[in-house]
Design a protein around this motif. Structure first.
Motif, short mmCIF file in Angstrom:
data_model
loop_
_atom_site.label_atom_id
_atom_site.label_comp_id
_atom_site.label_asym_id
_atom_site.label_seq_id
_atom_site.Cartn_x
_atom_site.Cartn_y
_atom_site.Cartn_z
N LYS A 89 -11.32 -32.77 1.42
CA LYS A 89 -11.51 -34.23 1.52
C LYS A 89 -11.31 -34.71 2.97
CE LYS A 89 -11.72 -38.33 -0.67
NZ LYS A 89 -12.77 -38.84 -1.47
N GLY A 90 -10.86 -33.81 3.85
CA GLY A 90 -10.71 -34.17 5.26
C GLY A 90 -9.33 -34.65 5.66
N TYR A 91 -8.31 -34.30 4.88
CA TYR A 91 -6.95 -34.73 5.18
C TYR A 91 -6.01 -33.53 5.28
CZ TYR A 91 -8.19 -39.52 3.91
OH TYR A 91 -8.75 -40.77 3.87
N ASP A 92 -4.88 -33.77 5.93
CA ASP A 92 -3.78 -32.80 5.94
C ASP A 92 -2.48 -33.59 5.74
OD1 ASP A 92 -2.49 -30.37 5.98
OD2 ASP A 92 -3.03 -29.88 8.03
N VAL A 93 -1.39 -32.88 5.47
CA VAL A 93 -0.11 -33.52 5.21
C VAL A 93 0.69 -33.64 6.49
CG1 VAL A 93 2.11 -33.23 4.02
CG2 VAL A 93 -0.01 -32.76 2.81
N GLY A 94 1.21 -34.84 6.73
CA GLY A 94 2.13 -35.06 7.84
C GLY A 94 3.54 -34.69 7.45
N ASN A 95 4.01 -35.25 6.33
CA ASN A 95 5.33 -34.88 5.83
C ASN A 95 5.47 -35.28 4.36
OD1 ASN A 95 5.74 -37.76 6.72
ND2 ASN A 95 7.80 -37.35 5.93
N ILE A 96 6.48 -34.68 3.75
CA ILE A 96 6.85 -34.91 2.34
C ILE A 96 8.32 -35.29 2.31
CG2 ILE A 96 7.25 -33.77 0.10
CD1 ILE A 96 4.28 -34.10 0.68
N ASP A 97 8.66 -36.26 1.47
CA ASP A 97 10.05 -36.59 1.21
C ASP A 97 10.22 -36.65 -0.31
OD1 ASP A 97 12.69 -37.38 1.38
OD2 ASP A 97 12.21 -39.47 1.80
N ALA A 98 10.93 -35.68 -0.86
CA ALA A 98 11.10 -35.57 -2.32
C ALA A 98 12.57 -35.69 -2.70
CB ALA A 98 10.54 -34.24 -2.82
N THR A 99 12.80 -36.30 -3.86
CA THR A 99 14.16 -36.42 -4.41
C THR A 99 14.16 -35.91 -5.85
OG1 THR A 99 14.56 -38.39 -3.06
CG2 THR A 99 16.05 -38.01 -4.93
N ILE A 100 15.07 -35.00 -6.13
CA ILE A 100 15.27 -34.48 -7.49
C ILE A 100 16.44 -35.24 -8.10
CG2 ILE A 100 15.78 -32.45 -8.90
CD1 ILE A 100 14.89 -30.77 -6.39
N ILE A 118 7.92 -24.59 -0.30
CA ILE A 118 6.93 -25.69 -0.32
C ILE A 118 6.19 -25.74 1.01
CG2 ILE A 118 6.69 -28.20 -0.43
CD1 ILE A 118 9.21 -28.04 -2.41
N ALA A 119 6.92 -25.67 2.12
CA ALA A 119 6.29 -25.72 3.44
C ALA A 119 5.33 -24.56 3.64
CB ALA A 119 7.37 -25.72 4.53
N SER A 120 5.73 -23.37 3.22
CA SER A 120 4.89 -22.19 3.38
C SER A 120 3.57 -22.35 2.65
CB SER A 120 5.64 -20.95 2.87
OG SER A 120 4.80 -19.83 2.91
N VAL A 121 3.62 -22.79 1.41
CA VAL A 121 2.41 -22.97 0.62
C VAL A 121 1.52 -24.07 1.21
CG1 VAL A 121 1.57 -23.80 -1.63
CG2 VAL A 121 3.33 -22.05 -1.53
N MET A 122 2.15 -25.12 1.72
CA MET A 122 1.39 -26.25 2.27
C MET A 122 0.88 -25.97 3.68
SD MET A 122 3.68 -29.43 0.89
CE MET A 122 2.74 -30.57 1.86
N GLY A 123 1.42 -24.96 4.35
CA GLY A 123 1.00 -24.66 5.70
C GLY A 123 1.53 -25.65 6.72
N VAL A 124 2.73 -26.18 6.46
CA VAL A 124 3.38 -27.12 7.38
C VAL A 124 4.75 -26.55 7.77
CG1 VAL A 124 2.19 -29.12 6.38
CG2 VAL A 124 4.48 -28.52 5.56
N ALA A 125 5.37 -27.14 8.77
CA ALA A 125 6.70 -26.73 9.19
C ALA A 125 7.74 -27.14 8.15
CB ALA A 125 7.05 -27.36 10.54
N VAL A 126 8.80 -26.37 8.05
CA VAL A 126 9.90 -26.70 7.13
C VAL A 126 10.44 -28.09 7.44
CG1 VAL A 126 12.23 -26.06 6.38
CG2 VAL A 126 10.50 -24.29 6.68
N ASP A 127 10.46 -28.46 8.71
CA ASP A 127 10.95 -29.78 9.10
C ASP A 127 10.07 -30.92 8.58
OD1 ASP A 127 13.12 -28.70 10.34
OD2 ASP A 127 12.32 -28.91 12.37
N ASP A 128 8.88 -30.59 8.09
CA ASP A 128 7.98 -31.60 7.54
C ASP A 128 8.17 -31.78 6.03
OD1 ASP A 128 6.86 -32.08 10.03
OD2 ASP A 128 5.32 -30.53 9.74
N VAL A 129 9.11 -31.03 5.45
CA VAL A 129 9.37 -31.10 4.01
C VAL A 129 10.84 -31.42 3.78
CG1 VAL A 129 9.35 -29.87 1.81
CG2 VAL A 129 7.53 -29.45 3.49
N SER A 130 11.11 -32.60 3.24
CA SER A 130 12.46 -32.98 2.88
C SER A 130 12.60 -32.90 1.36
CB SER A 130 12.74 -34.41 3.35
OG SER A 130 13.97 -34.86 2.84
N VAL A 131 13.65 -32.24 0.90
CA VAL A 131 13.99 -32.21 -0.52
C VAL A 131 15.46 -32.58 -0.62
CG1 VAL A 131 14.21 -30.82 -2.62
CG2 VAL A 131 12.28 -30.42 -1.06
#
Length: 159
Positions: A89-100, A118-131
């Motif tokens: 679709k022409g997009y990529d992820v900048g960052n994720i912020d998730a709360t369990i 999650i970061a590995s599968v998404m192809g982003v840095a670990v610092d771009d994924v907050s859980v």
């Protein structure tokens, strides 16, 4: 840059006899979560936030629970598919912020590995994924140990 934000929410009830999988990590606990796939509530919320940001529906549209090919599916593999859809679709992820949201089990020791998965599968840095994980102070269905919920916000951008 063209930025978009999406919100995702998912919930699954506890079920005995199932593994508890969160963020692709098997968490030792006496119950797992009930669902058609592996019921990884945090990855489901993340997928919905990504799809929502791109106005591409939700995981039920892409991976319906009445399709036997998704029975017991690894949610990280479904996330990989969501990323392919997003890129087409022409997009990529900048960052994720998730709360369990879970009264039990305690999750803080598992969060670093969840973020890595999650970061590995998404192809982003670990610092771009907050859980993060929180309780509801023994209130509501999560507080009464009936299930686990998760929220996620995704920032995506046009590539």
């Amino acid at each position: 840059m063209n930025f978009r934000i999406g919100h995702g929410y998912d919930v699954h009830r506890y079920k005995e006899g199932r593994k508890l999988i969160l963020g692709g990590v098997e968490i030792p606990f006496y119950m797992g979560l009930d669902g058609h796939s592996d019921a990884d509530v945090v990855v489901h919320a993340i997928m919905d936030s990504i799809l929502g940001a791109a106005a591409l529906g939700d995981i039920g549209v892409h991976f319906p629970d009445n399709d036997e090919s998704y029975k017991g599916a690894d949610s990280l593999e479904l996330l990989r598919e969501v990323m392919e859809i997003l890129h087409k679709k022409g997009y990529d992820v900048g960052n994720i912020d998730a709360t369990i949201i879970a009264q039990k089990p305690k999750l803080k020791d598992y969060i670093p590995l969840m973020r890595e998965n999650i970061a590995s599968v998404m192809g982003v840095a670990v610092d771009d994924v907050s859980v993060k994980a929180t309780t509801e102070e023994k209130l509501g269905f999560t507080g009464n140990l009936e299930g686990i919920a998760a929220h996620s916000i995704a920032l995506i951008y046009r590539i």
